[in-house]
Design an enzyme around this catalytic site. Structure first.
Site, PDB file in Angstrom:
ATOM      1  N   PRO A  10      49.502  39.720  18.705  1.00  0.00           N
ATOM      2  CA  PRO A  10      49.500  39.120  17.584  1.00  0.00           C
ATOM      3  C   PRO A  10      50.138  40.006  16.473  1.00  0.00           C
ATOM      4  O   PRO A  10      49.597  41.073  16.219  1.00  0.00           O
ATOM      5  CB  PRO A  10      48.163  38.479  17.065  1.00  0.00           C
ATOM      6  N   ASN A  11      50.907  39.237  15.625  1.00  0.00           N
ATOM      7  CA  ASN A  11      51.579  39.854  14.280  1.00  0.00           C
ATOM      8  C   ASN A  11      52.593  41.016  14.721  1.00  0.00           C
ATOM      9  O   ASN A  11      53.197  41.423  13.777  1.00  0.00           O
ATOM     10  CB  ASN A  11      50.433  40.444  13.407  1.00  0.00           C
ATOM     11  N   ARG A  18      55.994  44.377   8.424  1.00  0.00           N
ATOM     12  CA  ARG A  18      54.499  44.406   8.219  1.00  0.00           C
ATOM     13  C   ARG A  18      53.768  45.746   7.911  1.00  0.00           C
ATOM     14  O   ARG A  18      54.371  46.724   8.793  1.00  0.00           O
ATOM     15  CB  ARG A  18      53.876  43.828   9.544  1.00  0.00           C
ATOM     16  N   TYR A  23      53.151  50.931  10.524  1.00  0.00           N
ATOM     17  CA  TYR A  23      53.750  50.462  11.745  1.00  0.00           C
ATOM     18  C   TYR A  23      55.466  50.664  11.545  1.00  0.00           C
ATOM     19  O   TYR A  23      56.054  50.636  12.745  1.00  0.00           O
ATOM     20  CB  TYR A  23      53.561  49.210  11.896  1.00  0.00           C
ATOM     21  N   ASN A  75      50.865  46.080  24.319  1.00  0.00           N
ATOM     22  CA  ASN A  75      50.264  46.482  23.096  1.00  0.00           C
ATOM     23  C   ASN A  75      49.380  45.126  22.637  1.00  0.00           C
ATOM     24  O   ASN A  75      50.078  44.186  22.095  1.00  0.00           O
ATOM     25  CB  ASN A  75      51.254  46.709  21.800  1.00  0.00           C
ATOM     26  N   ALA A  78      45.809  43.287  17.695  1.00  0.00           N
ATOM     27  CA  ALA A  78      44.272  43.000  17.204  1.00  0.00           C
ATOM     28  C   ALA A  78      43.357  42.535  18.565  1.00  0.00           C
ATOM     29  O   ALA A  78      42.260  43.003  18.325  1.00  0.00           O
ATOM     30  CB  ALA A  78      44.196  42.028  16.198  1.00  0.00           C
ATOM     31  N   HIS A  81      40.585  44.943  20.304  1.00  0.00           N
ATOM     32  CA  HIS A  81      39.337  45.192  19.946  1.00  0.00           C
ATOM     33  C   HIS A  81      38.351  43.992  19.951  1.00  0.00           C
ATOM     34  O   HIS A  81      37.259  43.687  19.706  1.00  0.00           O
ATOM     35  CB  HIS A  81      39.312  45.425  18.381  1.00  0.00           C
ATOM     36  N   GLU A  99      48.404  50.897  28.081  1.00  0.00           N
ATOM     37  CA  GLU A  99      48.110  50.541  26.792  1.00  0.00           C
ATOM     38  C   GLU A  99      48.569  51.326  25.717  1.00  0.00           C
ATOM     39  O   GLU A  99      48.792  52.351  25.876  1.00  0.00           O
ATOM     40  CB  GLU A  99      46.600  50.444  26.358  1.00  0.00           C
ATOM     41  N   HIS A 101      49.821  51.604  21.417  1.00  0.00           N
ATOM     42  CA  HIS A 101      49.479  51.473  19.981  1.00  0.00           C
ATOM     43  C   HIS A 101      50.761  52.098  19.160  1.00  0.00           C
ATOM     44  O   HIS A 101      50.831  53.308  19.551  1.00  0.00           O
ATOM     45  CB  HIS A 101      48.252  51.835  19.669  1.00  0.00           C
ATOM     46  N   LEU A 102      51.209  51.363  18.248  1.00  0.00           N
ATOM     47  CA  LEU A 102      52.074  52.164  17.207  1.00  0.00           C
ATOM     48  C   LEU A 102      51.305  53.383  16.655  1.00  0.00           C
ATOM     49  O   LEU A 102      51.772  54.723  16.298  1.00  0.00           O
ATOM     50  CB  LEU A 102      52.516  51.212  16.454  1.00  0.00           C
ATOM     51  N   SER A 103      50.217  52.779  15.770  1.00  0.00           N
ATOM     52  CA  SER A 103      49.261  53.721  15.093  1.00  0.00           C
ATOM     53  C   SER A 103      48.280  54.336  16.303  1.00  0.00           C
ATOM     54  O   SER A 103      48.002  53.926  17.101  1.00  0.00           O
ATOM     55  CB  SER A 103      48.754  52.989  13.971  1.00  0.00           C
ATOM     56  N   ARG A 108      41.903  55.279  12.397  1.00  0.00           N
ATOM     57  CA  ARG A 108      41.676  53.974  11.369  1.00  0.00           C
ATOM     58  C   ARG A 108      40.173  53.448  11.152  1.00  0.00           C
ATOM     59  O   ARG A 108      39.336  54.196  11.333  1.00  0.00           O
ATOM     60  CB  ARG A 108      42.616  53.084  11.697  1.00  0.00           C
TER      61      ARG A 108
HETATM   62  C1  DQA Z   1      48.072  48.317  16.951  1.00  0.00           C
HETATM   63  C2  DQA Z   1      46.748  48.549  16.357  1.00  0.00           C
HETATM   64  C3  DQA Z   1      45.561  47.578  16.086  1.00  0.00           C
HETATM   65  O1  DQA Z   1      44.571  47.831  15.641  1.00  0.00           O
HETATM   66  C4  DQA Z   1      46.096  46.476  15.293  1.00  0.00           C
HETATM   67  O2  DQA Z   1      45.270  45.421  15.162  1.00  0.00           O
HETATM   68  C5  DQA Z   1      47.719  45.910  15.700  1.00  0.00           C
HETATM   69  C6  DQA Z   1      48.766  46.986  16.119  1.00  0.00           C
HETATM   70  C7  DQA Z   1      49.109  49.136  16.856  1.00  0.00           C
HETATM   71  O3  DQA Z   1      49.947  49.067  17.542  1.00  0.00           O
HETATM   72  O4  DQA Z   1      48.766  50.362  16.232  1.00  0.00           O
HETATM   73  O5  DQA Z   1      47.969  44.986  15.290  1.00  0.00           O
HETATM   74  O6  DQA Z   1      47.740  47.780  18.205  1.00  0.00           O
END
Ligand code: DQA
Length: 147
Positions: A10-11, A18, A23, A75, A78, A81, A99, A101-103, A108
């Site tokens: 999502p997102n 965003r 990101y 990825n 959200a 979690h 798995e 993640h960008l961040s 965080r």
């Molecule tokens: C994310 C990290 C997640 O905590 C967050 O909810 C995202 C992006 C990342 O790619 O850093 O939507 O997966």
């Protein structure tokens, strides 16, 4: 048959606009295209899918079994979690996954520190921005070459 399936949660359709301080400026389309090029240059096949819906992501994971996907790069955004259901889907199809993640979620908010995926993933790559995808795809390609 698909060798590598890239799934985004999502997102992530909003990448590029965003929270760009976290990101970055690249769109999801640009990331998908770069991953596709990277995979196909090694003569493997590639598919990508993004959804904001947990149901659709679970359906895509289940479909991956029928499509004989060999490795998933995901990825979960959200859902990382929160989603026991996506974890169960990945366990059910028994397709190895990386798995991404960008961040770096560990640097965080505390609610991002737990992942429902990391302990069952082949590997976790996080914190390198769009390069996280490049490294994950590179690792996926190497893995497929070994099998
Ligand atoms: C994310 C990290 C997640 O905590 C967050 O909810 C995202 C992006 C990342 O790619 O850093 O939507 O997966």
């Amino acid at each position: 048959m698909t060798d590598i399936l890239l799934l985004n949660g999502p997102n992530l359709n909003l990448l590029g606009s965003r929270e760009t301080d976290i990101y970055g400026n690249s769109s999801l389309k640009a990331i998908n295209n770069a991953c596709q090029e990277q995979v196909e240059s090694h003569k493997f096949s590639f598919q990508s899918f993004q959804s904001n819906s947990e149901t659709e992501l679970i359906d895509a994971i289940q479909q991956a079994k029928s499509d004989k996907v060999r490795l998933i790069v995901i990825n979960p955004a959200a859902y990382t979690h929160t989603s026991v259901a996506m974890r169960d889907a990945l366990l059910a199809v028994e397709i190895p996954f990386i798995e991404v993640h960008l961040s770096n979620p560990h640097s965080r908010e505390p609610f991002r520190h737990h992942s429902y995926f990391s302990d069952i993933a082949l590997a976790v790559i996080a914190g390198f921005g769009i390069d996280s995808y490049r490294y994950a795809i590179d690792a996926a390609i190497n893995r497929l070459k070994q099998n």
